[in-house]
Structure formats: structure tokens, C-alpha cells
Design an enzyme around this catalytic site. Structure first.
Site, PDB file in Angstrom:
ATOM      1  N   THR A 450       0.846  -1.185   0.000  1.00 58.82           N
ATOM      2  CA  THR A 450       0.000   0.000   0.000  1.00 58.82           C
ATOM      3  C   THR A 450       0.886   1.241   0.000  1.00 58.82           C
ATOM      4  O   THR A 450       1.777   1.382   0.841  1.00 58.82           O
ATOM      5  CB  THR A 450      -0.960   0.012   1.209  1.00 58.82           C
ATOM      6  OG1 THR A 450      -1.719   1.226   1.203  1.00 58.82           O
ATOM      7  CG2 THR A 450      -0.229  -0.125   2.534  1.00 58.82           C
ATOM      8  N   HIS A 507       1.426 -10.945  14.753  1.00 53.31           N
ATOM      9  CA  HIS A 507       2.394 -11.472  15.718  1.00 53.31           C
ATOM     10  C   HIS A 507       2.051 -12.888  16.181  1.00 53.31           C
ATOM     11  O   HIS A 507       2.852 -13.537  16.855  1.00 53.31           O
ATOM     12  CB  HIS A 507       2.491 -10.540  16.921  1.00 53.31           C
ATOM     13  CG  HIS A 507       3.861 -10.491  17.534  1.00 53.31           C
ATOM     14  ND1 HIS A 507       4.889 -11.320  17.152  1.00 53.31           N
ATOM     15  CD2 HIS A 507       4.380  -9.706  18.517  1.00 53.31           C
ATOM     16  CE1 HIS A 507       5.962 -11.061  17.861  1.00 53.31           C
ATOM     17  NE2 HIS A 507       5.685 -10.088  18.704  1.00 53.31           N
TER      18      HIS A 507
END
Length: 534
Positions: A450, A507
Site C-alpha cells: 500500500t 504477531h
């Protein structure tokens, strides 16, 4: 001839569904596309239509059972040609009762003799409805075959729908802002022009509501406001139709404020059935002046404007992603000087030879692909407690539109040359802005880029595009004074072209060390660019 009816896949990440209700019993006659049973998944409640016309000869899975996708749940035995007479109505369908007054007005007279039906297309296997956002032609206009006729919005893409034939648009049945199921007739081309006008006006007078053969600004605004304000499944809308409920009065407990089946049933138990659909529309028509104002530009101070369908979907997806993935970010700065000089030197030749502009994006994409090859965990997904390592890199490229954001996908980007990458990204971005993307071209990405630096920002902290595990935000490219150290350890200050990059990752799957290793390969590829560009 018996035809198996299977549990459909209602989305890429959905692998099972629960049968909540059979709408037909064994031995009943069913029409093609007539609702056969209701299912519930972790995302939506939905009615599943019969794939063919015939007799429901066997029900294999009973109500309340949860089964995997593609499981055979019933068998329909076809009779005759299986073609449904457009004038016939199944005794169990309650088609007239389930239609809203607005739908009765729009399609009260049936197909125009000799005309060609224009239907809401299926824009992907997991897409069952679409919202008409804009009619590009009005009743009486001549249209050419394949000329854009109207625009739709679905859960995946916004698209222009072409005319199936050449002729004259004689009837519009679904106005702007209305959400309809796939294969619903939304317009007619050809036949007796204007033959349905009298019926539409007559029905309008009988119901005491305003209507015209083509949508007025007020009617469009009312329908658009309803469709965009309320998030619900087809099953919920069916419950609302059967009980004359105004979904705008029901608080949704689902993701993004979506109204669930339980919300609708709870409201019904507490308040009972509502007014008739005709009365509801008549009441809404008194606020036509206010509704018409909502079609004006939405950037005026003091206005309250409902979310567009695309904006509502984006909002829902962003909340879901932040709920699913514990986001972690790491920011690096790359020396892009070598690439900047190469681009300046080669851009004219590259465009003349290959017919596409040489931007920085294919350089960045190539570096990301190299890092993903070396560290496949960043290209993986966590699905049902297992790590899915994707065989290829399907590269999502976020494209900003005037009306929202979309992520077209370069499929098997790791198999493409530099030139092929440049062409693919330019083509997808151009067609996304022109509403020419196919649904499958905005699905299946494994890693996303992006470009938030296009507006000059240092870097951004993007939200992961589920079910991916990482997303890379591109910062602004700027000249900076940088300390350079030579082989002998001598320091000098030089003007270099620097660019920041922020890797956001899940994560649960990717540790900080994994993210650091990925970015190390990415940075070295850019800093020391030594590849042929074609």
C-alpha cells in the site's frame, strides 16, 4: 435426472455451514433459483436456492446439522425441460407477500413482450447479491451491445455491467440504491417501449406513494439510504418482509453493526409485526425533501450522509482484521538513489519499448517478492490453527479510488518478469479506477503493498488485509542529508533519495526476528539494485 444440492462455500475463509431451516419438504415441487433451505455460518445467514427445477426427492441433512462445504445435503430430480414459466408462482413462494411495495411498483407488470431481460449478474462464486449504485442509461435510451448500462457494488468489487443486447431500454425495475439477489431481472431491453408505465403509475396511486418509470432524485436517495444504512443478510431481510419490520429500527449486534437473525427475532418478539410495506414507504415519502438532500455532495459542513456500500464493507473488514490479528510494526529506511537514477535514465526508453510507464512500484514489488521467497512465513496464512504456506506470491496492490479503496491482485507475481510486473500493476490499477475489474481479480492475495507515501507522508501503519499475515506500507520518497561511510571508515555527508517502509505483521504467526529478516532482504535488494529491467 437427479441433481445433488451441496452446502455452498459462502466465502474464502468459510468451510462449513449449519442448516437452520428447510423451506421445502421431500416431495415438494421446486423452481430453479427458488429458496430451498436456510443456512447459518460464522459470517452470514443466507437462503440457498435450488440449482434446478424439479421435485425435492431426498433430504440428506436435517435441520440443526453442521456440515462441510460441498457436502450433498439434498437431491432434486428434474422434470421436463426444467425451464421456469416466468408467469408461474410456486404456492409456497409467497412472492407477492414477500415483495416490498417498492419492488411491486418496479416490476408489477412482468416481462415486456419481446424484450430481453437484464439480470443482476453473479460476480463470483461467493457473491449472491449486488447493489445498483448508478444507472448509466434512462428509459427510452438506445444502447449498444456490451455498452455499460448500470453500475453495481458487491462485497468484492464495484463494476459496470454491460448491456447483453443492442436495443432500447424500455423498463427499469430496480432503482439506484436497491440491493437485489443474483439473477433478479433489473431491466428490460426491447419489446414494447413504455408498456409498463401505466401499470407502474396505477400501482403507485393504489398504494398512495409517489413513483415514476425512472428513478427520481428523492426516490433514489430514499432507497440508497435504506440499502446503505442497514447491514443484514438475505435471511434477515426475508424475516423483515414477512413481518413488515423496518430494519432501520433494529440494532445490529454483528460485525460492523450487521443485523443478525437473532437481532431480528428478538425485535419481533418484543415489538411484534410492523406496519404494511406500503404504509412504511408512504411514511418515508414524506421526508423526500430531506432524503433528496443526501444525494448532494457529501463534503458540506453539517451534513449527515449514510456510508456507501463500499465504505461500510471497508469499515467492517478493518474492524475484523484488528480483532483477529495482533498487529506489530517495524519501520526501515531504504536508500533509493541508485533506483532513482536508473529510472530517470531509462524511463523514456522503457515506455516506448514496453508501452507502460516506468514507476517505482515494480522495483518495490520485485524486492518484496525476493524477500518473500527467502522468508515464506511472511507469505503464509494462519487458518484453523495451522500455518498455510502459499505456493505462490499473489501480490495485492492497494488502489485508492474517489469512492473508497480496493486491492486488485497480481496472481503468481513471483513468476513474472520485471516488465510483466509493471504491466500487470498498471493494468489492474487502471481497470480498478474504471470499474472494469472482475471479482476474482480482487481476491486471493497473500501479501499486500500500500503506497501511503504518494501524499508525502513519512510512513503509515496499515491494517492487515485478511487472511494475509503481513502488509508493507510505502512512505514518501525524499532527498535527505545522509552520513556515508567508505571502505576505510571515512564519513562524508551526501544528498541521497531516501524512502521509509513500514511492515505490519500478525504477531501470532510472525516474530519480530522474522519481520527483521524479511526487511533486511527487501532493503538490500533496493539499496543495491543490480537487476535488468528489460
Amino acid at each position: 435426472m437427479p441433481t445433488d444440492v451441496v452446502m455452498p462455500q459462502m466465502g474464502e475463509s468459510i468451510f462449513e455451514g449449519t442448516i437452520t431451516k428447510w423451506l421445502k419438504k421431500a416431495g415438494d415441487t421446486v423452481q430453479k433459483d427458488e429458496p430451498l433451505f436456510e443456512i447459518s455460518t460464522d459470517k452470514v445467514d443466507a437462503e440457498i436456492p435450488s440449482p434446478v427445477a424439479g421435485v425435492l426427492s431426498e433430504i440428506k441433512i436435517q435441520e440443526g446439522a453442521t456440515v462441510g462445504i460441498n457436502t450433498v445435503v439434498a437431491v432434486v430430480t428434474e422434470q421436463g425441460s426444467g425451464v421456469r414459466d416466468q408467469g408461474s408462482v410456486s404456492p409456497d413462494s409467497n412472492a407477492g407477500q414477500e415483495s416490498s411495495a417498492g419492488e411491486q411498483i418496479a416490476g408489477s407488470d412482468g416481462p415486456v413482450s419481446g424484450g430481453t431481460d437484464v439480470v443482476m449478474p453473479q460476480m463470483g462464486e461467493s457473491i449472491f447479491e449486488g447493489t445498483i449504485t448508478k444507472w448509466l442509461k434512462k428509459v427510452g435510451d438506445a444502447v449498444h451491445k456490451d455498452e455499460p448500462l448500470f453500475e453495481i457494488s458487491t462485497d468484492k468489487v464495484d463494476a459496470e455491467i454491460p448491456s447483453p443486447v443492442a436495443g432500447v431500454l424500455t423498463e427499469i425495475r430496480a432503482f439506484e440504491g436497491v440491493t437485489v439477489a443474483i439473477n433478479t431481472v433489473v431491466a428490460v431491453i426491447g419489446g414494447q417501449s413504455g408498456s409498463n408505465t401505466a401499470a407502474i403509475v396505477a400501482d403507485a396511486k393504489e398504494l398512495n406513494v409517489p413513483a415514476v418509470p425512472a428513478p427520481t432524485a428523492a426516490a433514489t436517495a430514499i432507497e440508497a439510504g435504506e440499502a446503505e444504512r442497514v447491514r443484514s443478510s438475505p435471511l434477515v431481510r426475508r424475516i423483515a418482509k414477512e413481518n413488515n419490520l423496518d430494519l432501520g429500527l433494529i440494532a445490529g449486534s454483528g460485525a460492523g453493526g450487521r443485523i443478525t437473525k437473532e437481532d431480528a427475532l428478538k425485535y419481533l418478539s418484543e415489538h411484534g409485526p410492523g406496519r404494511t410495506a406500503a404504509a412504511s414507504i408512504a411514511a418515508k415519502s414524506t421526508s423526500a425533501g430531506i432524503a433528496a438532500a443526501s444525494s448532494a455532495p457529501s463534503n458540506l459542513p453539517g451534513q449527515v450522509v449514510p456510508l456507501s456500500r463500499m465504505r461500510a464493507i471497508i469499515a467492517e473488514r478493518m474492524v475484523e482484521s484488528m480483532t483477529i490479528s495482533p498487529h506489530v510494526y517495524t519501520v526501515y529506511k531504504a536508500d533509493m538513489t541508485r533506483i532513482v537514477r536508473l529510472r530517470e535514465r531509462e524511463r523514456s526508453r522503457f515506455e516506448q519499448k514496453h508501452g507502460v510507464k516506468l514507476t517505482f512500484m515494480p522495483f518495490i514489488a520485485a524486492a518484496a517478492i525476493e524477500a518473500l521467497r527467502r522468508h515464506p512465513i511472511v507469505n503464509a496464512s494462519l487458518v484453523n490453527g495451522s500455518i498455510h504456506y502459499h505456493q505462490n506470491v499473489h501480490l495485492g496492490i492497494a488502489v485508492a479510488l474517489d469512492w473508497g479503496l480496493i486491492v486488485p491482485v497480481v496472481k503468481k507475481a513471483d513468476t513474472l518478469t520485471f516488465v510483466e510486473l509493471a504491466r500487470a500493476m498498471a493494468d489492474l490499477a487502471e481497470r480498478a479506477r474504471a470499474k472494469k475489474l472482475k471479482p476474482e481479480e480482487a481476491m486471493g492475495s497473500t501479501f499486500t503493498l500500500t503506497n501511503q507515501g504518494v501524499f508525502g507522508g513519512e510512513f503509515g501503519t496499515p491494517i492487515i488485509n485478511q487472511p494475509e499475515s503481513a502488509i508493507l506500507a510505502i512512505g514518501g520518497l525524499k532527498k535527505e542529508a545522509v552520513v556515508m561511510t567508505d571502505a576505510e571508515g571515512n564519513d562524508t555527508i551526501a544528498i541521497r533519495s531516501m524512502q521509509s517502509y513500514c511492515l505490519g505483521f500478525d504477531h501470532r504467526l510472525i516474530d519480530g526476528a522474522d519481520g527483521g529478516r524479511f526487511m533486511s532482504v527487501f532493503m538490500k535488494t533496493l539499496d543495491g539494485w543490480d537487476r535488468e529491467i528489460g
